[in-house]
Design a protein around this motif. Structure first.
Motif, mmCIF file in Angstrom:
data_model
loop_
_atom_site.group_PDB
_atom_site.id
_atom_site.type_symbol
_atom_site.label_atom_id
_atom_site.label_comp_id
_atom_site.label_asym_id
_atom_site.label_seq_id
_atom_site.Cartn_x
_atom_site.Cartn_y
_atom_site.Cartn_z
ATOM 1 N N ALA A 74 1.176 -1.345 -0.031
ATOM 2 C CA ALA A 74 0.285 -0.010 0.174
ATOM 3 C C ALA A 74 0.895 1.344 -0.395
ATOM 4 O O ALA A 74 0.698 2.078 -0.303
ATOM 5 C CB ALA A 74 -0.888 -0.124 1.656
ATOM 6 N N LEU A 75 2.265 1.071 0.846
ATOM 7 C CA LEU A 75 3.001 2.186 0.756
ATOM 8 C C LEU A 75 3.588 2.262 -0.865
ATOM 9 O O LEU A 75 3.843 4.165 -0.788
ATOM 10 C CB LEU A 75 3.571 2.417 1.718
ATOM 11 N N HIS A 76 3.579 1.551 -1.442
ATOM 12 C CA HIS A 76 5.207 2.003 -2.531
ATOM 13 C C HIS A 76 3.496 1.529 -4.064
ATOM 14 O O HIS A 76 4.252 1.058 -5.202
ATOM 15 C CB HIS A 76 5.938 0.881 -2.681
ATOM 16 N N ARG A 77 2.641 1.471 -3.565
ATOM 17 C CA ARG A 77 1.332 1.058 -4.785
ATOM 18 C C ARG A 77 1.764 2.831 -5.990
ATOM 19 O O ARG A 77 2.008 4.234 -5.477
ATOM 20 C CB ARG A 77 0.048 1.416 -4.334
ATOM 21 N N VAL A 78 2.427 2.038 -7.417
ATOM 22 C CA VAL A 78 2.049 3.078 -8.426
ATOM 23 C C VAL A 78 1.103 3.368 -8.925
ATOM 24 O O VAL A 78 -0.133 2.707 -9.309
ATOM 25 C CB VAL A 78 2.832 2.456 -9.026
#
Length: 159
Positions: A37-41
């Motif tokens: 969720a933190l590194h969603r593009v």
């Protein structure tokens, strides 16, 4: 003859639905988001390009707002606004100029955005500006429109 009491219609008001999430107890920390969720593009969508305002509109907007501020500060006669604005706006600026002022105003930024195109030509624009007086920053919003062969201010709000 008796007057009937005013009863509000039932469709005018309705209860507000509580949409807030249930609060966590004070002793428990909030859950940590997952790494995915933190590194969603997210795909980048370019903003649609809008037509730039004509240079004449930007020059008119800056000149007119500078004159409005000078009239309010009593550094310029009100007669110089009459060809640039509608009569209603001239009266409002005159009323504002009658109020007591401390210090003179300085215009900072003026931005113009084309909003209406009549065919190939821009016929109306929104104006956003800021000015300062006595250490405080104020905002201005206006609308200018084509009037015959030149621009004219048709709406003005000074904050």
């Amino acid at each position: 003859m008796s007057a009937s009491p005013l009863v509000p219609a039932p469709w005018l008001t309705s209860p507000v639905i509580d949409c807030e999430p249930v609060p966590h107890p004070l002793g428990q920390p909030c859950p940590t988001p997952s790494g995915s969720a933190l590194h969603r593009v997210r795909p980048h969508r370019p903003a649609p390009r809008e037509a730039p305002p004509p240079k004449t509109a930007a020059v008119f907007a800056e000149t007119t707002l500078r004159r409005v501020i000078e009239v309010i500060d009593r550094r310029r006669p009100i007669a110089q606004l009459r060809p640039l604005m509608t009569p209603v706006l001239v009266d409002r600026v005159l009323a504002r100029a009658r109020a007591a002022r401390t210090g003179s105003a300085t215009l900072h930024r003026v931005r113009v955005r084309a909003v209406d195109t009549g065919g190939d030509e821009v016929t109306a624009a929104e104006v956003f500006a800021s000015f300062s007086r006595s250490g405080r920053v104020h905002a201005v919003a206006a609308r200018i429109e084509r009037y015959r062969d030149h621009w004219r201010m048709v709406a003005l709000q000074i904050g």
